[in-house]
Design a protein around this motif. Structure first.
Motif, PDB file in Angstrom:
ATOM      1  N   SER A  36     -15.866 -32.626 -47.529  1.00 28.39           N
ATOM      2  CA  SER A  36     -14.644 -31.707 -47.673  1.00 28.39           C
ATOM      3  C   SER A  36     -13.779 -32.461 -46.359  1.00 28.39           C
ATOM      4  O   SER A  36     -12.485 -32.251 -46.550  1.00 28.39           O
ATOM      5  N   GLN A  37     -14.511 -32.353 -45.043  1.00 31.86           N
ATOM      6  CA  GLN A  37     -13.740 -32.722 -44.163  1.00 31.86           C
ATOM      7  C   GLN A  37     -12.993 -34.270 -44.230  1.00 31.86           C
ATOM      8  O   GLN A  37     -12.005 -34.353 -43.799  1.00 31.86           O
ATOM      9  N   ILE A  38     -13.645 -34.917 -44.834  1.00 35.61           N
ATOM     10  CA  ILE A  38     -13.386 -36.546 -45.082  1.00 35.61           C
ATOM     11  C   ILE A  38     -12.203 -36.481 -46.136  1.00 35.61           C
ATOM     12  O   ILE A  38     -11.135 -37.001 -45.997  1.00 35.61           O
ATOM     13  N   ILE A  39     -12.269 -35.580 -47.111  1.00 34.97           N
ATOM     14  CA  ILE A  39     -10.958 -35.331 -48.091  1.00 34.97           C
ATOM     15  C   ILE A  39      -9.863 -35.025 -47.276  1.00 34.97           C
ATOM     16  O   ILE A  39      -9.100 -35.594 -47.522  1.00 34.97           O
ATOM     17  N   LYS A  40     -10.073 -33.983 -46.466  1.00 36.01           N
ATOM     18  CA  LYS A  40      -9.061 -33.178 -45.750  1.00 36.01           C
ATOM     19  C   LYS A  40      -8.234 -34.251 -44.735  1.00 36.01           C
ATOM     20  O   LYS A  40      -7.171 -34.537 -44.746  1.00 36.01           O
ATOM     21  N   LYS A  41      -9.292 -35.182 -44.109  1.00 41.48           N
ATOM     22  CA  LYS A  41      -8.742 -36.202 -43.235  1.00 41.48           C
ATOM     23  C   LYS A  41      -7.904 -37.253 -44.215  1.00 41.48           C
ATOM     24  O   LYS A  41      -6.733 -37.830 -43.476  1.00 41.48           O
ATOM     25  N   LEU A  42      -8.383 -37.439 -45.383  1.00 38.02           N
ATOM     26  CA  LEU A  42      -7.697 -38.496 -45.973  1.00 38.02           C
ATOM     27  C   LEU A  42      -6.340 -38.210 -46.544  1.00 38.02           C
ATOM     28  O   LEU A  42      -5.328 -39.041 -46.753  1.00 38.02           O
ATOM     29  N   TYR A  43      -6.142 -36.732 -46.748  1.00 36.37           N
ATOM     30  CA  TYR A  43      -4.966 -36.630 -47.616  1.00 36.37           C
ATOM     31  C   TYR A  43      -4.236 -35.566 -47.026  1.00 36.37           C
ATOM     32  O   TYR A  43      -2.895 -35.292 -47.405  1.00 36.37           O
ATOM     33  N   THR A  44      -4.682 -34.838 -45.996  1.00 38.52           N
ATOM     34  CA  THR A  44      -3.816 -33.654 -45.516  1.00 38.52           C
ATOM     35  C   THR A  44      -2.917 -34.149 -44.070  1.00 38.52           C
ATOM     36  O   THR A  44      -3.740 -34.873 -43.304  1.00 38.52           O
ATOM     37  N   ILE A  45      -1.730 -33.641 -44.387  1.00 33.20           N
ATOM     38  CA  ILE A  45      -1.005 -33.929 -42.961  1.00 33.20           C
ATOM     39  C   ILE A  45      -0.723 -32.604 -42.051  1.00 33.20           C
ATOM     40  O   ILE A  45      -0.385 -31.595 -43.067  1.00 33.20           O
ATOM     41  N   GLU A  46      -1.107 -32.388 -41.243  1.00 31.75           N
ATOM     42  CA  GLU A  46      -0.955 -31.196 -40.400  1.00 31.75           C
ATOM     43  C   GLU A  46      -0.047 -31.498 -39.343  1.00 31.75           C
ATOM     44  O   GLU A  46       0.151 -32.219 -38.338  1.00 31.75           O
TER      45      GLU A  46
END
Length: 344
Positions: A36-46
């Motif tokens: 889930s952390q990898i997916i978040k890093k790939l697709y999420t812009i904070e």
């Protein structure tokens, strides 16, 4: 990778079966440590510059997932890792129901569209609440509510109120779904006098809670100017918090797919690229006619960052994707947010 490898494989199979398979796959993958952390890093812009304040809520970005994808609120925690600023669950009805007979979901590959006549299939109110109790607070949740198929016309309002009362502690805003073309007695749900009655009843119940939740109305893209004028009058008169424009369309004009194939598919609501301009027109009309008197969530045919910006430029405050998410993959959300940052 999604469009070149994953999508062609998924599109070999029945759309509804693929939907359930994809859900299972995402859930399994997210149970693997660090995935889930990898997916978040790939697709999420904070980025704080993406934040939007709309009807009293702070959205971390304006890109949401439309109702219909996570009907029963089973995957919203995992889906939040793909970068959505909000996720709308439902449509939820008081009792679980199977929906319309299968086959009821069809891809129009040439048109990058989908036709569905799902019929509010969902596991019901209790199942949705059970799943919403697992909310990790990663994303704003909208609750899209409707009536059961076999509910008698005199009891429509009671169905909406039952869902509203029960879901109130678990969602951040509500959507009254009165414009789906795949439910019975569609005419009454679009009658202005009835809508005033329904909205008033829901608003009265909302006042009974210590903290009121925003209430929005989801409308069809096939409304003419006179009908849109009535929507503007209705929203302003009832002081609704906003409008979602738009639901699926019953219009089949201008499609690349053959008439013979459409006749084989039968009735249902059309979504995706074929309704892009239609929904954008509705957004622009509502925004200009009301002089931006209320917020609008724009949805319909967003398959690229350009499509998203068109909706926002037309007057949408937030946007939602559904069919575009299926055709373009999770990279779409990141692409839209990157384009928004370039504008900033």
């Amino acid at each position: 990778m999604y469009k070149s490898l994953i999508r062609p494989i998924l599109f070999w199979f029945d759309p509804e079966e693929v939907h359930h398979f994809t859900f299972s796959l995402i859930r399994i993958l997210n149970k693997i440590p660090l995935v889930s952390q990898i997916i978040k890093k790939l697709y999420t812009i904070e980025d704080a510059r993406l934040e939007k304040q709309v009807f009293g809520l702070t959205f971390k970005n304006p890109v949401g997932l439309a109702a219909g994808f996570d009907k029963n609120a089973v995957l919203y925690n995992e889906l939040s890792s793909f970068g959505f600023g909000f996720i709308e669950i439902g449509t939820v009805t008081p009792k679980g129901q199977a929906g319309n007979p299968k086959k009821r979901l069809f891809r129009l590959k040439e048109d990058q569209g989908i036709i569905n006549r799902m019929g509010f299939n969902n596991d019901g109110l209790e199942a949705a609440i059970s799943n919403l109790k697992k909310n990790k607070g990663h994303v704003i949740i909208g609750g899209n509510i409707g009536k059961n198929t076999h509910t008698k016309p005199d009891d429509y309002t009671q169905d909406y109120l039952e869902c509203f009362k029960a879901l109130h502690p678990y969602v951040d805003y509500f959507v009254l779904n009165v414009s789906c073309p795949n439910v019975s007695s569609h005419a009454k749900l679009n009658d202005k006098d009835y809508l005033e009655e329904l909205i008033g009843a829901v608003q009265q119940v909302n006042k009974d809670f210590e903290k009121q939740k925003p209430i929005l109305l989801k409308i069809a893209p096939d409304l003419n100017d006179n009908q849109l004028d009535e929507i503007v009058e209705l929203v302003i008169a009832t002081k609704l918090d906003g409008v979602i424009a738009s639901n699926t369309s019953i219009d089949r004009s201008g499609l690349k797919v053959s008439q013979e194939h459409l006749e084989t598919i039968g009735n249902g609501g059309l979504s995706g690229q074929p309704i892009k301009d239609k929904s954008t027109r509705v957004i622009k009309y509502l925004s200009e006619k009301s002089n931006k008197a209320f917020p609008i969530i724009g949805v319909g045919g967003i398959h690229s960052a350009k499509d998203a910006l068109e909706k926002l430029d037309a007057g949408a405050d937030l946007i939602q994707v559904y069919t575009g998410f299926i055709y373009e993959g999770p990279q779409l959300i990141k692409s839209i947010n990157k384009s928004l940052l370039k504008r900033v």
